[in-house]
Structures are given as C-alpha cells and as structure tokens.
Design an enzyme around this catalytic site. Structure first.
Site, PDB file in Angstrom:
ATOM      1  N   ASP A 101     119.778 -43.326  42.252  1.00 26.41           N
ATOM      2  CA  ASP A 101     120.797 -43.092  43.268  1.00 26.41           C
ATOM      3  C   ASP A 101     122.086 -43.766  42.785  1.00 26.41           C
ATOM      4  O   ASP A 101     122.145 -44.992  42.671  1.00 26.41           O
ATOM      5  CB  ASP A 101     120.319 -43.705  44.592  1.00 26.41           C
ATOM      6  N   ASP A 203     125.529 -40.525  45.615  1.00 21.43           N
ATOM      7  CA  ASP A 203     125.853 -40.865  46.997  1.00 21.43           C
ATOM      8  C   ASP A 203     127.290 -40.456  47.335  1.00 21.43           C
ATOM      9  O   ASP A 203     128.218 -40.743  46.566  1.00 21.43           O
ATOM     10  CB  ASP A 203     125.700 -42.385  47.162  1.00 21.43           C
ATOM     11  N   GLU A 245     125.658 -35.706  46.951  1.00 18.57           N
ATOM     12  CA  GLU A 245     125.629 -35.658  48.409  1.00 18.57           C
ATOM     13  C   GLU A 245     127.019 -35.333  48.926  1.00 18.57           C
ATOM     14  O   GLU A 245     127.983 -36.023  48.605  1.00 18.57           O
ATOM     15  CB  GLU A 245     125.175 -37.014  48.972  1.00 18.57           C
ATOM     16  N   HIS A 319     116.404 -40.117  54.057  1.00 18.78           N
ATOM     17  CA  HIS A 319     116.367 -41.455  54.644  1.00 18.78           C
ATOM     18  C   HIS A 319     117.449 -41.680  55.691  1.00 18.78           C
ATOM     19  O   HIS A 319     117.489 -42.744  56.310  1.00 18.78           O
ATOM     20  CB  HIS A 319     116.523 -42.486  53.518  1.00 18.78           C
ATOM     21  N   ASP A 320     118.353 -40.734  55.874  1.00 17.52           N
ATOM     22  CA  ASP A 320     119.384 -40.834  56.912  1.00 17.52           C
ATOM     23  C   ASP A 320     119.055 -39.965  58.121  1.00 17.52           C
ATOM     24  O   ASP A 320     119.769 -40.019  59.137  1.00 17.52           O
ATOM     25  CB  ASP A 320     120.748 -40.355  56.382  1.00 17.52           C
TER      26      ASP A 320
HETATM   27  O1  TEU Z   1     125.135 -41.368  53.400  1.00 11.17           O
HETATM   28  C1  TEU Z   1     126.370 -40.815  53.729  1.00 11.17           C
HETATM   29  C2  TEU Z   1     126.629 -40.733  55.140  1.00 11.17           C
HETATM   30  O2  TEU Z   1     127.714 -40.352  55.484  1.00 11.17           O
HETATM   31  C3  TEU Z   1     125.537 -41.144  56.086  1.00 11.17           C
HETATM   32  O3  TEU Z   1     125.761 -42.449  56.393  1.00 11.17           O
HETATM   33  C4  TEU Z   1     125.535 -40.263  57.247  1.00 11.17           C
HETATM   34  O4  TEU Z   1     126.801 -39.785  57.511  1.00 11.17           O
HETATM   35  C5  TEU Z   1     125.111 -40.913  58.482  1.00 11.17           C
HETATM   36  O5  TEU Z   1     123.801 -41.348  58.371  1.00 11.17           O
HETATM   37  C6  TEU Z   1     125.205 -39.933  59.585  1.00 11.17           C
HETATM   38  O6  TEU Z   1     125.424 -40.605  60.775  1.00 11.17           O
HETATM   39  C7  TEU Z   1     124.978 -42.038  52.201  1.00 11.17           C
HETATM   40  C8  TEU Z   1     123.588 -42.618  52.134  1.00 11.17           C
HETATM   41  O7  TEU Z   1     122.655 -41.575  52.125  1.00 11.17           O
HETATM   42  C9  TEU Z   1     123.405 -43.572  53.271  1.00 11.17           C
HETATM   43  O8  TEU Z   1     122.104 -44.068  53.355  1.00 11.17           O
HETATM   44  C10 TEU Z   1     124.398 -44.692  53.089  1.00 11.17           C
HETATM   45  O9  TEU Z   1     124.345 -45.546  54.192  1.00 11.17           O
HETATM   46  C11 TEU Z   1     125.824 -44.173  52.925  1.00 11.17           C
HETATM   47  O10 TEU Z   1     125.927 -43.078  52.035  1.00 11.17           O
HETATM   48  C12 TEU Z   1     126.708 -45.263  52.360  1.00 11.17           C
HETATM   49  O11 TEU Z   1     126.357 -45.496  51.023  1.00 11.17           O
END
Ligand code: TEU
Ligand code: CA
Length: 548
Positions: A101, A203, A245, A319-320
């Site tokens: 990542d 990311d 992403e 994971h989000d």
């Molecule tokens: O996620 C991008 C992101 O914008 C997410 O935080 C998402 O928008 C949010 O969960 C929705 O409410 C990436 C990663 O996948 C995430 O785990 C990280 O927290 C974020 O970037 C910061 O690096």
C-alpha cells in the site's frame, strides 16, 4: 474486441489483508507478518494470485498505518524486514504476489521529513509539505475541510504557518510540486520493487496534485504528469500491477489512468457504486435506502466504458467500507445465500476481483453499542463532531453500525476458540460475537459454504477465458429486484440472473435468453421458459453457445 495480449493481473483474483486484524502470531493482540505467513496455504487453496497488504511500514498508527513515519522500515508490531522478505518468498512459492500500500499523498507527522520541516521555515524539508500563512485576520488560509472532519489546516505555533492535511492533522499532505520529494518517493518505490513485490495499491492517488490555493483537492491539473513521471521512474519495464484509489474517478477519468496508450496504472478503484448509496450532504453517516436500479446503472456504465480499453477493479468491500453481506445482502436470515449470490454477481463481471479478508466466509458488520468499542480515527472524530453539533448519539451509533470503518476491521474469524482464534491475547478491537458460528473452520467443513463457493468462482476465472475477456450485456435494467447480465466471447456466453431480495421474485425471461443453459459452477442445467421464479437471493447461472 478480443484482447490478444493479456496481463497476468487480468486473470488473477486479489485478496486484501488488513494486517492488524488478520492473524496474531505472538499473542500481543495485533495481527502481524508471521501470522500472515502462517495462513498462506489457506490463501493458496482459495486460489488467489495477489495479496494487497494494507500498510505495514513504521507508523504511530493514528490511522492504522495510513500515517507512515518511515517508508523503508516495517512497523515493529508487524515484524521485521526479514519477516517481510520471507513473506514475499513464501507467497511467491505459492504463486502469490504481494502488493504494498503506497501512501504518498501524506506522511505521518512523526516522519523525519515533517519533524525537520516544522522545526524551521529554513528546513531543507520545509517545501516537502504544504504550508500557508494565516489569513489576514489570523484565521485559516481557506475553508477546505478534511475527510475526517474539521478544517484541513492546522497552525504550527513554532513557525507561524498552517500545514495542509486532507485527513487527520497527524497526516500532513506532501507537496508533489517539489521535484526532490518526488525523486525521494521514486527511490523508495524502486527499493521495494527491487525486493520482489508484485506492485502497489496507491492510496488516494487522485489527491496528490492538490492546489489548495485554488480550492483543488482531487484531480489537480498536474495529476497525470506526476503519475506518468512515476511510471517512467519506477514501473516502466517491470511486469507489476498497480491500482490507484480514486474516490473521484469517473469512467472517463479512469481511462486517463488505465487506458492502453497511457503509461500510468493498471486500474483504479472507483467508488461510484458506493457513493450512490450515501446522502448528498451527510454522506455515509446518513445512508439512503438500497436502490438496485441505481447500483446496476453505475456498474453497467463502468463495464461498458472500459469494455475495450482500460480495466475495471471489482469489489464490494474493503477496510474502509462495511461488510458486503451486511450492505448488499441479508446478514441474518439469508446470510449464506446472499453472500454466495453477491460473490457470483461480482466475480463474473469483467475486471479484476478483490476479496476483502473475511468476505469469503460471509463475515458481517459488528453490532457495537457504545463508542468505547470503536477504534477508527474517522469514526471517533465524527462522533465528537456529531455530539458538538447537538445531534443525538444513538443516531450516530446507528450510522456507524451501518457504514463505519470498524465493521471491516474486527478480527478475522478463524475458528470458534476465544477471540475467533485470531489471538491468544486480548485483541486490539473486539471480535464480532458471531465468530462462534461464522468462521473458517466451520466453512471448511461445509461443501456448500460461502468459502467453497468463492474457491469455485476464483478457479473458474483461471480456467474459462470468457470470464476474463467476455463482453458485458445488461438485461432487465429497470427491474428493481433482479440483476441480470450476460458475458460473450466469440460464440459462447455466460448468464447471471440474481435475485437481490429476501422474497421470491417471478420475472419474464427476455426471449433471447430462453432455452437451455449448461451448468456453470455447481448449478444444475437450466431451462429458461417465458417466466422464472427465483427464491430469495437465488442466482441462476449458465453457459451456452450463443452470442449477444
Ligand atoms: O481512504 C481514502 C478515503 O478518502 C477514506 O478515508 C474514505 O473517504 C472514508 O473512509 C469515507 O468516509 C484511504 C485509505 O483507504 C484509508 O484507510 C485512509 O484512512 C485514508 O486513505 C488516508 O490515508
Ligand atoms: Ca502480534
């Protein structure tokens, strides 16, 4: 059009591991790299070709590793560089590549670059980050908000300027306009690539080219220049896979990243199918009722737009995001049926499928009832902001139960021992109490399990080129309860007709789809007449010498 040369990642299935929650080898309650190595045979049997590892680098773990303090060190809680090299080698021996990542929109505030940068305006790393003077009234430079709530600017009292952070204040944004920063990032990427990794998940790659003075966060004008430069400096000449992403990606911009004439990325993660379910203003904390027609429209649009150029990523969860079966299926009465149906619908689309850990056994959202049980920085921040705004706490917990990020971060459920067999110690976040029923050991003992179905789907992609290359045709697009499509390669087609509801649904079968279908997967041969009735979450599949 039939693809003549195929990339290895177009026939692979990816499995995402959130290391903290996967398998704990030493009883400290936190998953680790030796724990992952111990589960590689399980993953080989699942049939996957790639593991995407959420961040494993040294980090204060404010955002569970999405805040990196040292890009070239492994977080001690996860293991050592030797453990990592062993993971790469052991995975490779099983035909599995490792994706790291790459979190380069921001670092941790504990990264030595940031510590140095904030020590003085004259620091040689000052310009690696984004600093602005206070507004004339002493306030914030502008009103850009951070994704985790609150302003995207925090004042540094020592140097008197604000730093920019699109996430938490402890995640200062890097300044991609600085060529030395970019060169340092490329050196670091090459260092990992030379260790034999299979590529990167990148990311929030759509955010790196921000221009905050113009209010631009996503898709800045220089974005594709930077990614092309990155490609030239690191990826070119290596047979690796990359997935960026991008919450802002549209079918048109996806082609900028992954089109065949663009030397950028293999594919992007797009989130239109996720966001069509969110409230226009309140986002995921106020989810809208499930709308299958809208979901089909989004997925179909992406299938069609990237049919001949570019490439789709396919996923229900990560994971989000909440657990797929809880979000799109029925995690109570029809958990097994709906999880199998969702897998079938996703894995027979065109693109590279991603399985998020635990999805293959139908893990569900977690019914936490108190904010004390949550660990996620976004959830905790939003909780505070909701209470400050005078909104009722119970409503917030309801929203977090439905869409909060900790739903997908509870420990992987291996067996019915304490804490789901994830750890012999105390897990950093509670296991979902349903582990006594829902776990890998139980799934392995049952030939009809969700797990057995995932194994069949993943194997099918490896053996039937139609699954990889076939042209997508939607059917019954306006039907509110049924998702139907065909895939065609040459004179052969596969058919998917899925009931997304907990009710029997009777449909008129389009004339072109009537007749005999040979079994695909484990189903019986299907004879489709004028009408068919699907049981709750039933999915009809078939293979035939036909062309659409
Ligand atoms: O996620 C991008 C992101 O914008 C997410 O935080 C998402 O928008 C949010 O969960 C929705 O409410 C990436 C990663 O996948 C995430 O785990 C990280 O927290 C974020 O970037 C910061 O690096
Ligand atoms: Ca551990």
């Amino acid at each position: 059009m039939t693809q003549t040369t195929r990339h290895w990642w177009q026939s692979a299935t990816v499995y995402q591991i959130y290391p903290r929650s996967f398998a704990d080898s030493n009883g400290d309650g936190i998953g680790d790299i030796p724990g992952i190595i111990g589960k590689l045979d399980y993953l080989r049997e699942l049939g996957i070709g790639v593991i995407w590892l959420s961040p494993i680098c040294a980090s204060p773990m404010r955002d569970n590793g999405y805040d990196i303090a040292d890009y070239q060190a492994i977080a001690p809680m996860f293991g050592t560089l030797d453990d990592f090299d062993r993971l790469v080698a052991e995975a490779k021996a099983r035909g599995i590549g490792i994706l790291l990542d790459l979190v380069v929109n921001h670092t941790s505030d504990q990264h030595r670059w940031f510590l140095d940068a904030r020590s003085s305006r004259e620091s040689r790393y000052r310009d690696y980050y984004v600093w602005r003077d206070p507004a004339p009234d002493g306030g914030l430079p502008n009103d850009i908000q951070s994704t985790f709530g609150g302003p995207a600017w925090t004042l540094d009292p020592v140097t008197g300027q604000y730093w920019f952070h699109q996430f938490a204040p402890e995640q200062p944004d890097l300044n991609w306009g600085n060529p030395e920063l970019r060169a340092d990032i490329y050196r670091m990427m090459n260092w990992w690539l030379d260790r034999g990794i299979a590529g990167f998940r990148m990311d929030v790659i759509n955010l790196i080219a921000k221009e905050p003075d113009r209010g631009i966060t996503a898709d800045g004008p220089k974005l594709h220049d930077y990614i092309q430069e990155m490609h030239r400096e690191t990826l070119a000449g290596r047979d690796v896979m990359t997935v960026g992403e991008s919450w802002s990606a549209t079918p048109a911009t996806a082609l900028l990243y992954s089109g065949r004439d663009r030397a950028e990325l293999s594919m992007v993660f797009q989130f239109e199918h996720v966001m069509q379910q969110w409230h226009e203003t309140w986002g995921k904390w106020q989810p809208k009722p499930f709308d299958l027609v809208a979901l089909k429209r989004v997925i179909g649009r992406w299938q069609t737009a990237l049919a001949d150029d570019g490439w789709n990523s396919l996923f229900w969860g990560n994971h989000d995001l909440p657990r797929a079966v809880s979000k799109y299926g029925d995690d109570k009465r029809y958990r097994v049926e709906s999880a199998r149906m969702l897998a079938t619908v996703l894995h027979l689309l065109k693109g590279t499928p991603y399985v998020y850990q635990g999805e293959e056994i139908g893990m569900t959202n977690v019914p936490f009832s108190s904010i004390e049980q949550y660990r996620d920085i976004e959830t905790l921040n939003m909780h505070r902001l909701h209470l400050e705004a005078g909104l009722p706490e119970a409503d917030f917990i309801t929203g977090a139960n439905e869409n909060g990020r900790d739903n997908s971060r509870t420990p992987m459920q291996w067996n019915d021992a304490a804490h789901a067999g994830f750890t012999t110690g105390t897990p950093w976040i509670e296991a979902n109490p349903n582990y006594e029923r829902i776990n890998v050991a139980a799934a392995e003992a049952d030939p009809e399990s969700i797990l057995a179905h995932y194994r069949r789907l993943i194997a099918l992609r490896r053996t039937l080129p139609l699954v990889i290359d076939g042209r997508y045709t939607p059917w019954l697009e306006a039907h509110p309860e049924v998702f139907a499509y065909t895939r065609t390669l040459g004179t052969q087609s596969l058919l998917v007709i899925a009931n997304f509801t907990a009710r029997d649904v009777t449909i008129d079968i389009p004339a072109a789809l009537r007749g005999d279908w040979q079994p695909l997967l484990d189903a019986a041969p299907a004879l489709l007449r004028e009408r068919a009735t699907l049981a709750p979450f039933e999915v009809i599949t078939g293979l035939a010498d036909r062309s659409f």
